[in-house]
Design a protein around this motif. Structure first.
Motif, short mmCIF file in Angstrom:
data_model
loop_
_atom_site.label_atom_id
_atom_site.label_comp_id
_atom_site.label_asym_id
_atom_site.label_seq_id
_atom_site.Cartn_x
_atom_site.Cartn_y
_atom_site.Cartn_z
N LYS A 7 0.82 -1.21 0.00
CA LYS A 7 0.00 0.00 0.00
C LYS A 7 0.86 1.27 0.00
O LYS A 7 0.44 2.30 -0.54
CB LYS A 7 -0.95 0.00 1.21
N ILE A 22 -6.31 -4.04 -0.89
CA ILE A 22 -7.42 -3.10 -0.73
C ILE A 22 -8.74 -3.85 -0.55
O ILE A 22 -9.58 -3.49 0.27
CB ILE A 22 -7.50 -2.15 -1.93
N GLU A 79 -4.57 -4.51 -5.38
CA GLU A 79 -6.01 -4.72 -5.43
C GLU A 79 -6.46 -5.74 -4.39
O GLU A 79 -7.51 -5.58 -3.75
CB GLU A 79 -6.42 -5.18 -6.83
N GLN A 115 -11.34 -3.79 2.72
CA GLN A 115 -12.69 -3.27 2.53
C GLN A 115 -13.77 -4.31 2.74
O GLN A 115 -14.95 -3.98 2.79
CB GLN A 115 -12.83 -2.66 1.13
#
Length: 306
Positions: free
Chosen positions: A247, A296, A293, A300
């Motif tokens: 990240k 993340i 991806e 989430q």
């Protein structure tokens, strides 16, 4: 640094010598500072038909990209040096111990962990992490962050030889303090053994490119005795500290900036420039972007309750 530099007339510094098996090295003074000149290793008596002469180019490009991404690396530049009747392209690496600092590689630090069954050269990931947590030289949190930042950028550059002997600390005897050393010894990035045939093949054959993305090169780090596959490990997002590095680092990667830098690298052909740009971009798109991806997505995903 613009223009081409001939280091042949620079004063040789006899009081400095450097370890390492990947090519000859000498110390010279250039513009008032000591530099280590790395010469391209010979391809003779190697169990491959590939050229080894690109390691100096890899050293310069990879070190520069580390710096672009905000992870401090050695300062490098390319130049030439006359050896007999031959003129060789060399990589000049500014000596970051010039102020009297001493370099302790991670292998040496690992040997100080007395309650570990692993020797200093052991690259099993759990043992490396254990050393990072137990060593007393650098705050473990800072060193862990540095280690994973380095791993992620090595994944971008395809480094197959980041072992315990080519990263570490700088120790100041005057203040009895240590700091993380700039990244160095990046000659094993960017497929340094690739000759023109291999480069052309990777540029024109998607299967050849994919093999060098998904299968090899692998990391020098091991997990359960097996060398870590960059794609599989990063895509799994199994290590939280590594995921945090993904990240941090991946959003910093600007392929236009990297491509423009490669276009300005001296001494290399248009084929080499096309190859380096294609190879780095492919690793960015096929390894690091999916890893980001995944990280993340994991952060989430809502936690389901019964």
């Amino acid at each position: 640094m613009t223009g081409k530099i001939d280091f042949s007339e620079c004063r040789t510094i006899l009081g400095k010598a450097y370890n390492g098996a990947n090519g000859k090295k000498i110390a010279v003074e250039y513009e008032g500072h000591p530099y280590m000149l790395k010469f391209p290793p010979s391809g003779e008596n190697k169990p491959t038909a590939l050229s080894y002469t690109n390691s100096c180019i890899s050293e310069h490009i990879a070190s520069s990209i580390f710096n672009m991404l905000g992870v401090k690396a050695q300062e490098t530049m390319l130049g030439t040096f006359k050896v007999g009747a031959k003129t060789k392209v060399v990589c000049a690496c500014r000596d970051f111990t010039e102020d009297g600092l001493r370099l302790f590689d991670f292998c040496s630090i690992k040997n100080t962990i007395l309650d570990s069954d692993s020797g200093g050269s052991g690259t099993e990931l759990d043992d490396v992490i254990d050393t990072i947590e137990k060593q007393k030289y650098i705050a473990p949190e800072s060193l862990m962050e540095h280690f994973w930042n380095m791993f992620v950028i090595d994944a971008l550059l395809g480094n197959f030889d980041r072992h315990n002997g080519n990263w570490g600390f700088l120790f100041d005897d005057k203040t009895d303090t240590a700091e993380i050393a700039p990244i160095y010894d990046c000659g094993s990035c960017l497929l340094p053994q690739a000759d023109e045939k291999v480069m052309n093949n990777i540029l024109t054959d998607e299967d050849a490119l994919n093999a060098r993305i998904y299968q090899f090169p692998t990391s020098a780090l091991r997990q359960d005795g097996k060398k870590i596959n960059y794609y599989d490990f990063l895509k799994s997002a199994e290590n939280e500290d590594c995921s945090e590095a993904v990240k941090r680092i991946v959003p910093r990667i600007n392929m236009e900036e990297i491509s423009a830098f490669i276009d300005d690298v001296p001494y290399i052909t248009e084929l080499q420039k096309a190859f380096y740009k294609r190879y780095i971009n492919a690793r960015y798109e096929l390894i690091l972007q999916p890893a980001l991806e995944m990280v993340i997505c994991d952060t989430q995903t809502p936690v389901q309750t019964m």
